[in-house]
Design a protein around this motif. Structure first.
Motif, PDB file in Angstrom:
ATOM      1  N   ASN A  61       1.677   1.753  -1.216  1.00  0.00           N
ATOM      2  CA  ASN A  61       1.624   0.541  -0.401  1.00  0.00           C
ATOM      3  C   ASN A  61       0.179   0.454   0.107  1.00  0.00           C
ATOM      4  OD1 ASN A  61       1.527  -1.038   2.095  1.00  0.00           O
ATOM      5  ND2 ASN A  61       3.755  -1.152   1.914  1.00  0.00           N
ATOM      6  N   ASP A  63      -1.530  -1.582   2.005  1.00  0.00           N
ATOM      7  CA  ASP A  63      -1.750  -1.784   3.443  1.00  0.00           C
ATOM      8  C   ASP A  63      -1.498  -0.499   4.224  1.00  0.00           C
ATOM      9  OD1 ASP A  63      -2.407  -4.422   3.032  1.00  0.00           O
ATOM     10  OD2 ASP A  63      -0.378  -5.173   3.428  1.00  0.00           O
ATOM     11  N   GLU A  64      -0.457   0.238   3.833  1.00  0.00           N
ATOM     12  CA  GLU A  64      -0.142   1.499   4.517  1.00  0.00           C
ATOM     13  C   GLU A  64      -1.254   2.517   4.287  1.00  0.00           C
ATOM     14  OE1 GLU A  64       3.089   5.174   4.239  1.00  0.00           O
ATOM     15  OE2 GLU A  64       3.447   3.308   3.148  1.00  0.00           O
ATOM     16  N   ALA A  67      -4.277   1.661   6.393  1.00  0.00           N
ATOM     17  CA  ALA A  67      -4.044   1.948   7.809  1.00  0.00           C
ATOM     18  C   ALA A  67      -4.277   3.428   8.106  1.00  0.00           C
ATOM     19  CB  ALA A  67      -2.623   1.543   8.201  1.00  0.00           C
TER      20      ALA A  67
END
Length: 259
Positions: A61, A63-64, A67
């Motif tokens: 993922n 975006d994960e 982050a």
């Protein structure tokens, strides 16, 4: 979508400064001394850790991942560090790798790629604008032996190495370190060092890391309920590589023994 194997924070041996290493699952090779056998299959698999069976690998993922990487942005800035993408063979996942690299460069981070060179040339061409450092493996210069033992295609590896080194993008902002894992009963001999150093000189490569064989993978094979496939079970003492380091230095090469 490839599977994410692991994200290792505060790494210091995979490029300059303090780094976060993103490991993507899957490798086209089958090196019998592999230190991370759980990285070879592209699929999630079970592995015994602390007496329990756990699943290794989950879909990436983006975006994960970003982050998690952002948590240590101050460390990258203060130490001259950044993000390293590894595997398995991260270059097998060209589309996702490119998106991750672009996201890192948007944030101004230094990027590095660890690669065996076994991936489509078009993938190397695509990522070149977004990579500051290539950590490029050279396991053997004998094409037949390399193919028989690891499954690697030396012609493709050298083609990709030339693609990097001959690119105007490379001369503008990138660097490359040739990494040579030194494996007893495979390439730990005078002939290999002589031919590998000659190849480095031919390609105009100055920086070489010698990686002495270790046996950290043995325990991981046990955790995967597999037999360790390589017959040598004693690590190689780094002192045994000093004469070869000196041989390379006499040729004007910058040789480091990495442990």
């Amino acid at each position: 979508m490839p599977n994410l194997l692991e994200i290792e924070r505060f790494a210091t041996h995979d490029g300059p400064g303090i780094r976060t290493v993103v490991f993507l699952k899957a490798c086209p090779l089958h090196c019998p001394w592999c230190a991370n056998p759980e990285s070879q299959s592209p699929e999630p698999e079970q592995m015994r850790k602390n007496g329990e069976q756990v699943w290794i690998g989950r879909p990436v993922n983006i975006d994960e991942v970003m982050a998690i990487l952002e948590r240590d942005a101050d460390y990258y800035a203060n130490s001259g560090g950044g993000i390293t993408f590894s595997g398995g063979e991260c270059m097998m996942h060209g589309k996702v790798l490119l998106q991750l690299l672009q996201a890192c460069k948007q944030r101004g981070w230094h990027t590095a790629i660890e690669t065996s060179g076994m991936a489509p040339t078009k993938t190397f061409e695509a990522v070149l604008p977004y990579v500051d450092l290539f950590l490029f493996d050279l396991k053997h210069t004998d094409a037949q032996k390399l193919k028989a033992v690891t499954g690697a295609d030396l012609a493709l590896i050298l083609k990709n190495l030339r693609t990097i080194l001959h690119s105007s993008l490379f001369t503008f902002h990138s660097s490359l370190t040739l990494r040579m894992p030194i494996i007893p009963e495979f390439n730990f001999n005078d002939e290999h060092f002589t031919s590998a150093f000659a190849l480095a000189k031919e390609f105009g490569i100055r920086h070489i890391d010698l990686l002495p064989y270790h046996t950290l993978g043995i325990e991981k094979y046990r955790q995967l309920d597999r037999k360790y496939p390589y017959p040598v079970t004693q690590p190689l003492d780094k002192k045994e590589l000093v004469p070869y380091q000196q041989q390379g230095q006499a040729l004007g090469l910058d040789i480091h023994i990495v442990t």
